[in-house]
Every structure is written in C-alpha cells, then in structure tokens.
Design an enzyme around this catalytic site. Structure first.
Site, PDB file in Angstrom:
ATOM      1  N   GLY A  55      45.435  33.612  50.616  1.00 21.36           N
ATOM      2  CA  GLY A  55      46.173  32.587  49.901  1.00 21.36           C
ATOM      3  C   GLY A  55      45.781  32.514  48.435  1.00 21.36           C
ATOM      4  O   GLY A  55      46.636  32.298  47.565  1.00 21.36           O
ATOM      5  N   VAL A  56      44.503  32.711  48.125  1.00 16.45           N
ATOM      6  CA  VAL A  56      44.054  32.644  46.737  1.00 16.45           C
ATOM      7  C   VAL A  56      44.707  33.750  45.908  1.00 16.45           C
ATOM      8  O   VAL A  56      45.006  33.550  44.730  1.00 16.45           O
ATOM      9  CB  VAL A  56      42.508  32.681  46.651  1.00 16.45           C
TER      10      VAL A  56
ATOM     11  N   HIS B 191      43.006  40.411  54.939  1.00 10.16           N
ATOM     12  CA  HIS B 191      41.880  39.709  55.556  1.00 10.16           C
ATOM     13  C   HIS B 191      41.867  39.953  57.061  1.00 10.16           C
ATOM     14  O   HIS B 191      42.875  40.307  57.644  1.00 10.16           O
ATOM     15  CB  HIS B 191      42.067  38.195  55.374  1.00 10.16           C
TER      16      HIS B 191
ATOM     17  N   GLU C 269      47.086  33.181  42.669  1.00  8.40           N
ATOM     18  CA  GLU C 269      46.804  33.902  41.428  1.00  8.40           C
ATOM     19  C   GLU C 269      48.039  34.655  40.939  1.00  8.40           C
ATOM     20  O   GLU C 269      48.334  34.656  39.739  1.00  8.40           O
ATOM     21  CB  GLU C 269      45.639  34.878  41.627  1.00  8.40           C
TER      22      GLU C 269
ATOM     23  N   ILE D 176      46.092  39.653  56.615  1.00 14.42           N
ATOM     24  CA  ILE D 176      47.009  38.818  55.840  1.00 14.42           C
ATOM     25  C   ILE D 176      46.589  38.879  54.374  1.00 14.42           C
ATOM     26  O   ILE D 176      45.439  39.186  54.066  1.00 14.42           O
ATOM     27  CB  ILE D 176      47.039  37.344  56.313  1.00 14.42           C
TER      28      ILE D 176
END
Length: 103
Positions: free
Chosen positions: A14-15, A5, A19, A11
């Site tokens: 987070g999702v 991102h 997952e 980075i």
C-alpha cells in the site's frame, strides 16, 4: 521484476501505491501557476486512504489525481487520488498534502 509482499500471496504494498499517487500529484503540481520549472514539491501528508482490492504482480495500476486546492502564497497544495485495476477501484485517497520547497 517486483514480486510483491508475502510469499505465496504477492501484493503491491500500500505504501508504494500511495507513493505512486503522490509522485503523479507532484508532477501535476509542477504545472500550476506559481511553480517555476525545476520546483520541488514535498509530500507532506495523507489522510483517508482506503484499499478496495489488492494489486498483484502483472496488474496495471491506472492512477488519477485531482488538485483540490493550491495556495501559491504558502506553496501548499491539496489533492485527491484514485488507482484502478481493470477499471475497478483499488485504492482511494481522500487527501494528500504537498509543500513547495522554497528556493
């Protein structure tokens, strides 16, 4: 190759970390008594997620999950998970919930 991102500050989202932990927990769930070969576990929820450090391109996210409860009658599993980079905690999941798909 995934570049992360945010241009200039890449980075791992987070999702995607969540997952990855959920898929690992699903694989572990398939080994439990009452889960027949070819079963499918659906990711039903997540609570208590904390990110401790960013995961950046080139890092190796080492993951561990622990099944905290399994109710074969209802097909519901609860698990915790952690992800580490270079031995340091990067993501901590207090609880993930999974539901076994009924045939």
């Amino acid at each position: 190759q995934f570049t992360g991102h945010f241009p200039g500050n890449p980075i791992m989202p987070g999702v995607m970390q969540i997952e990855a932990l959920a898929q690992l927990a699903g694989i572990v769930c398939l080994q439990m008594e009452g889960a027949s070969p070819g079963s499918v576990f659906f990711f039903a929820g997540v609570d208590g997620v904390k990110w401790k450090k960013p995961v950046i391109p080139g890092d190796t996210l080492m993951m561990e999950v622990e099944i905290k409860s399994w109710k074969p009658k209802f097909g519901i599993a609860k698990a915790t998970g952690k992800g580490y980079v270079d031995g340091k905690l990067a993501v901590d999941v207090k609880e993930m919930t999974f539901a076994l798909a009924k045939p």
